[in-house]
Write an enzyme that holds these catalytic residues in place. Structure first.
Site, PDB file in Angstrom:
ATOM      1  N   HIS A 128       0.856  -1.128  -0.278  1.00 31.43           N
ATOM      2  CA  HIS A 128      -0.274  -0.225   0.245  1.00 31.43           C
ATOM      3  C   HIS A 128       0.937   0.992  -0.109  1.00 31.43           C
ATOM      4  O   HIS A 128       2.134   1.144   0.288  1.00 31.43           O
ATOM      5  CB  HIS A 128      -0.707  -0.470   1.422  1.00 31.43           C
ATOM      6  CG  HIS A 128      -2.186   1.194   1.542  1.00 31.43           C
ATOM      7  ND1 HIS A 128      -1.707   2.081   1.684  1.00 31.43           N
ATOM      8  CD2 HIS A 128      -3.793   1.398   1.114  1.00 31.43           C
ATOM      9  CE1 HIS A 128      -2.597   3.208   2.115  1.00 31.43           C
ATOM     10  NE2 HIS A 128      -4.029   1.767   0.973  1.00 31.43           N
ATOM     11  N   ASP A 205       2.803  -4.791   8.169  1.00 27.81           N
ATOM     12  CA  ASP A 205       1.518  -4.265   7.549  1.00 27.81           C
ATOM     13  C   ASP A 205       0.215  -5.150   7.590  1.00 27.81           C
ATOM     14  O   ASP A 205       0.381  -6.185   7.229  1.00 27.81           O
ATOM     15  CB  ASP A 205       1.061  -3.364   6.658  1.00 27.81           C
ATOM     16  CG  ASP A 205      -0.021  -2.505   5.780  1.00 27.81           C
ATOM     17  OD1 ASP A 205      -1.104  -2.966   7.261  1.00 27.81           O
ATOM     18  OD2 ASP A 205       0.340  -2.094   5.273  1.00 27.81           O
ATOM     19  N   GLN A 208      -4.914  -5.175   6.772  1.00 27.08           N
ATOM     20  CA  GLN A 208      -5.661  -6.503   6.148  1.00 27.08           C
ATOM     21  C   GLN A 208      -5.861  -7.909   6.929  1.00 27.08           C
ATOM     22  O   GLN A 208      -5.919  -8.798   6.218  1.00 27.08           O
ATOM     23  CB  GLN A 208      -5.949  -7.151   4.171  1.00 27.08           C
ATOM     24  CG  GLN A 208      -5.916  -5.503   3.410  1.00 27.08           C
ATOM     25  CD  GLN A 208      -7.168  -4.582   3.943  1.00 27.08           C
ATOM     26  OE1 GLN A 208      -7.914  -5.177   4.224  1.00 27.08           O
ATOM     27  NE2 GLN A 208      -7.223  -3.641   3.418  1.00 27.08           N
ATOM     28  N   LYS A 231     -10.777  -1.119  10.539  1.00 28.07           N
ATOM     29  CA  LYS A 231     -10.981  -1.970   9.733  1.00 28.07           C
ATOM     30  C   LYS A 231     -10.891  -3.454  10.652  1.00 28.07           C
ATOM     31  O   LYS A 231     -11.246  -5.128   9.759  1.00 28.07           O
ATOM     32  CB  LYS A 231      -9.703  -2.270   8.704  1.00 28.07           C
ATOM     33  CG  LYS A 231      -8.873  -1.078   7.418  1.00 28.07           C
ATOM     34  CD  LYS A 231      -8.178  -1.847   6.517  1.00 28.07           C
ATOM     35  CE  LYS A 231      -7.624  -0.690   5.895  1.00 28.07           C
ATOM     36  NZ  LYS A 231      -7.553   0.026   4.484  1.00 28.07           N
ATOM     37  N   CYS A 374      -5.106   2.604  -3.899  1.00 23.79           N
ATOM     38  CA  CYS A 374      -3.456   2.925  -3.307  1.00 23.79           C
ATOM     39  C   CYS A 374      -3.178   1.506  -2.952  1.00 23.79           C
ATOM     40  O   CYS A 374      -1.737   2.094  -2.248  1.00 23.79           O
ATOM     41  CB  CYS A 374      -3.810   3.075  -1.836  1.00 23.79           C
ATOM     42  SG  CYS A 374      -5.016   4.242  -1.794  1.00 23.79           S
TER      43      CYS A 374
END
Ligand code: 7TS
Length: 420
Positions: A128, A205, A208, A231, A374
């Site tokens: 991202h 990261d 997700q 999220k 993104c």
């Protein structure tokens, strides 16, 4: 509770999400943009309201009862997040606005002070923008060099290429756990072990992954991990950085101001203990407490259960979306039982613009994302300017996937007749 049957989702879980029960453009809302942000359960909404109705006050400063309650709840939320990711201590959880801010914190605090000209940072083309741009800024300031891991033929992280890129020059590896575009689940444990052999630090990261999979930072052995609350059923404006205590201890503050100090003199200041050293100014108190409620809610459902149910939906989505001849889905194929990738599908339809697809589907009450999500560099590598993306969460159902497929087929048919 075990969520493996759709009945339980429809009967129980969906009732927890008031926003899902509405019509959009005269059709029942079908929310399939969960990778952008998730919806919020009543318990999270109630937590926000209760906080402002009963406890609202500033934290860590007042001697009065409301301030003590707000502080207890805020610090209690930190304990919940620490437990949720299995951090070794609560000091290892720093609240930030979002994952982007958490990455910038590491970039400016650690990167700026530890990287030298010629040092190497390894990222991947899957990242991202929020895991690319901060490192570009820090690389420009320090003279460090960024190297990118590319894709395999299967459109996944190329572990072999990673092995060939990493060396003693590598000081940092910063990679996404689950791609928001390809849906691939990166082999982070292997990446971390390989990086550590070379003495490099690793940032993961988890934007997700943490909403969908059990996360255990100690088992993973990452040095830092970042996530956004919004999220994972929490409000916007709250996220967190996990960092190994000795690393955070050695890092200088990112932002200066109130809350993060021990003592302030006109000439200099001393800084507070972890994690307060990194939380300058009045924090997002209500949002952090609501993140604690979201974490309780997810734990109550069980992350293993959420993951198992989403695998069922992934298998279903790929069977029917992949069955439309004009559709090309990016990223790895799941196994027949939906394993091996995340519950999202970025896809292109030959001859159609992704934004036209999303706009048409919106007329049918279907919310999907279109564009570059993104991940512009990744789209360039794939040779496309954008994709449409349907992304699933545990409150979605097979019936909704059916309705999405019908609406998508109608959209494709509509554009075919218009262009014929
Ligand atoms: N990393 C990943 C993997 C993401 O998917 C996102 C947001 C971010 C970082 C940044 O999160 P933020 O909360 O700090 O903004 N991804 C998306 C998306 O896929 N569609 O909208 C936002």
């Amino acid at each position: 509770m075990i969520i493996t049957q759709e009945r339980i989702i429809v009967d129980k879980v969906r009732k927890d999400f008031p926003i899902l029960h509405q019509e959009v453009n005269g059709k029942p809302l079908l929310y399939l943009d969960n990778a952008a942000t998730s919806q919020k359960p009543i318990v999270v909404l109630d937590t926000l309201r209760r906080y402002y109705e009963q406890d609202n006050s500033n934290v860590h400063r007042g001697a009065h009862t409301l301030s003590a309650r707000a502080t207890d709840a805020y610090e209690g939320a930190r304990d919940k997040v620490a437990k949720f990711v299995n951090a070794a201590s609560r000091q290892e959880i720093v609240f930030t606005r979002n994952a982007t801010e958490a990455i910038n914190l590491v970039a400016y605090s650690w990167g700026l002070h530890n990287l030298q000209p010629g040092d190497e940072i390894i990222l991947s083309v899957i990242e991202h923008h929020s895991n690319i741009v901060p490192w570009q800024i820090i690389a420009q300031k320090t003279g460090a060099v960024i190297k990118y891991v590319g894709l395999t033929e299967n459109e996944e992280f190329d572990l072999e290429q990673f092995k060939s890129l990493i060396s003693q020059k590598t000081k940092l590896v910063s990679v996404v756990h689950v791609s928001n575009t390809l849906g691939c689940i990166n082999p982070v444990e292997q990446i971390i072990a390989i990086a550590h052999q070379q003495g490099a630090k690793v940032l993961i990261d988890a934007c997700q992954s943490i909403p969908h999979l059990p996360i255990n930072v100690q088992a993973m052995d990452c040095d830092w991990l970042v996530a956004s609350g919004h999220k994972m059923c929490a409000p916007t404006g709250i996220g967190f950085l996990y960092g190994k205590e000795e690393l955070l201890e050695a890092m200088p503050p990112f932002l200066g101001g109130g809350e993060m100090i021990a003592e302030v003199f006109l000439e200099y200041s001393t800084y507070g203990e972890l994690p307060h050293k990194f939380e300058a100014g009045t924090p997002a108190i209500a949002e952090a407490i609501a993140l604690g409620a979201a974490v309780d809610y997810l734990s109550g459902l069980g992350m293993e259960n959420i993951h198992a149910y989403e695998e069922e939906l992934t298998a279903y989505l790929f069977k029917y979306l992949g069955g439309i001849p004009e559709v090309r889905i990016y990223g790895p194929q799941p196994t027949a039982d939906g394993k091996g990738r995340a519950a999202l599908a970025s896809f292109a339809v030959e001859g159609l613009d992704s934004s036209d697809i999303a706009t048409m589907l919106d007329q049918e009450g279907v919310a999907i994302r279109s564009g570059h999500h993104c991940t512009q560099p990744l789209h360039r590598v794939l040779g496309i300017s954008g994709t449409a993306r349907a992304s699933i969460y545990f409150y979605n159902t097979r019936k909704e996937i059916d309705a999405f497929i019908v609406a998508l087929k109608e959209t494709i048919e509509f554009f075919r007749t218009v262009t014929d």
